[in-house]
Design an enzyme around this catalytic site. Structure first.
Site, mmCIF file in Angstrom:
data_model
loop_
_atom_site.group_PDB
_atom_site.id
_atom_site.type_symbol
_atom_site.label_atom_id
_atom_site.label_comp_id
_atom_site.label_asym_id
_atom_site.label_seq_id
_atom_site.Cartn_x
_atom_site.Cartn_y
_atom_site.Cartn_z
ATOM 1 N N HIS A 1 -0.855 28.584 4.835
ATOM 2 C CA HIS A 1 0.112 28.386 6.082
ATOM 3 C C HIS A 1 -0.911 28.239 7.224
ATOM 4 O O HIS A 1 -0.464 27.036 8.298
ATOM 5 C CB HIS A 1 0.808 29.673 6.261
ATOM 6 C CG HIS A 1 1.645 29.676 7.446
ATOM 7 N ND1 HIS A 1 1.282 29.941 8.805
ATOM 8 C CD2 HIS A 1 3.068 29.307 7.529
ATOM 9 C CE1 HIS A 1 2.474 29.525 9.590
ATOM 10 N NE2 HIS A 1 3.433 29.283 8.965
ATOM 11 N N GLU B 1 -7.222 23.221 10.754
ATOM 12 C CA GLU B 1 -7.474 21.916 10.510
ATOM 13 C C GLU B 1 -8.332 22.179 8.948
ATOM 14 O O GLU B 1 -9.265 22.966 8.858
ATOM 15 C CB GLU B 1 -8.382 21.059 11.302
ATOM 16 C CG GLU B 1 -7.840 21.102 12.652
ATOM 17 C CD GLU B 1 -6.678 19.963 12.543
ATOM 18 O OE1 GLU B 1 -6.729 19.059 11.586
ATOM 19 O OE2 GLU B 1 -5.712 20.191 13.214
ATOM 20 N N LEU C 1 2.946 33.295 -1.130
ATOM 21 C CA LEU C 1 3.523 34.252 -2.046
ATOM 22 C C LEU C 1 5.120 34.063 -2.417
ATOM 23 O O LEU C 1 5.432 34.421 -3.516
ATOM 24 C CB LEU C 1 3.585 35.597 -1.459
ATOM 25 C CG LEU C 1 2.038 36.150 -1.416
ATOM 26 C CD1 LEU C 1 1.816 37.414 -0.646
ATOM 27 C CD2 LEU C 1 1.475 36.550 -2.846
ATOM 28 N N GLY D 1 9.693 30.054 -0.034
ATOM 29 C CA GLY D 1 10.440 29.730 1.464
ATOM 30 C C GLY D 1 10.687 28.357 1.696
ATOM 31 O O GLY D 1 10.133 27.450 0.772
ATOM 32 N N HIS E 1 8.664 26.532 3.673
ATOM 33 C CA HIS E 1 7.539 26.024 3.749
ATOM 34 C C HIS E 1 7.115 25.500 2.631
ATOM 35 O O HIS E 1 6.534 24.389 2.228
ATOM 36 C CB HIS E 1 6.384 27.132 4.149
ATOM 37 C CG HIS E 1 6.239 27.481 5.335
ATOM 38 N ND1 HIS E 1 6.724 26.817 6.548
ATOM 39 C CD2 HIS E 1 6.026 28.694 6.086
ATOM 40 C CE1 HIS E 1 6.624 27.491 7.768
ATOM 41 N NE2 HIS E 1 6.219 28.759 7.483
#
Lengths: 121, 121
Positions: free
Chosen positions: A10, A48, A73, A76, A78
């Protein structure tokens, strides 16, 4: 064909967390043996390189097949939407490369014994 | 002495993600065998039960030793500060119980082969 692996986390405002991911991915690179010629980390946000930058970079190093592995995990937004959209940005910049989206970390059957071993230690 | 395991996830506004954690923990409960009489999920925020509520609940079911396992990938503020603070709240409500904070998921040595297997599949 040269294969590359991009592990996507993330990204965190806390740089030590990003560094922890980079170190894990460096160890993964050492363990990958003949499976992947290049293994690198990328971040969805806050750190980055970005996902498209990392993919373009491994392609420019010679990779013709790129596996993208979400270090997440749960499944979702993302994992389901944002990471595929970032992959699409890379495909616009380097059309014709094969990109495979692997399962996210939490989807692995090995997560159960991993947690049980941690709990017992 | 009866032992319990509380697996702590962050918690999400997306209920399907919380449910995914609860299902993983239910499978963990089935696999735990003799190690833990009770295994349950708890959430740091955005979902129920809270960490102190889950700990108090397993103690009231008879547990004298509770292992708390953070289902987190990196050692950020949540793992280092917030989860210990929530454990302290449970100890105020049920003093004298032994609580052990296990390593977080991302700290497991098994994470590396897990990721490599996912990447290859």
């Amino acid at each position: 064909m040269m294969k590359a692996l991009v592990v996507v986390a993330h990204g965190s405002r806390r740089e030590a967390s990003n560094e922890e991911v980079r170190e894990l991915v460096a160890r993964l690179d050492e363990s990958a043996g003949g499976s992947f010629a290049v293994v690198c980390a990328a971040f969805l946000e806050l750190a980055e390189p970005s996902i498209p930058d990392a993919i373009v970079d491994v392609i420019d190093q010679g990779a013709g097949h790129v596996t993208v592995l979400p270090y997440f995990l749960s499944a979702g937004r993302h994992v389901a939407t944002d990471i595929p959209a970032e992959i699409d940005k890379a495909l616009v910049r380097r059309p014709g490369v094969e990109i495979h989206l692997a399962g996210y970390a939490g989807s692995s059957k090995a997560m159960l014994p991993l947690l049980l071993n941690l709990a017992k230690s």
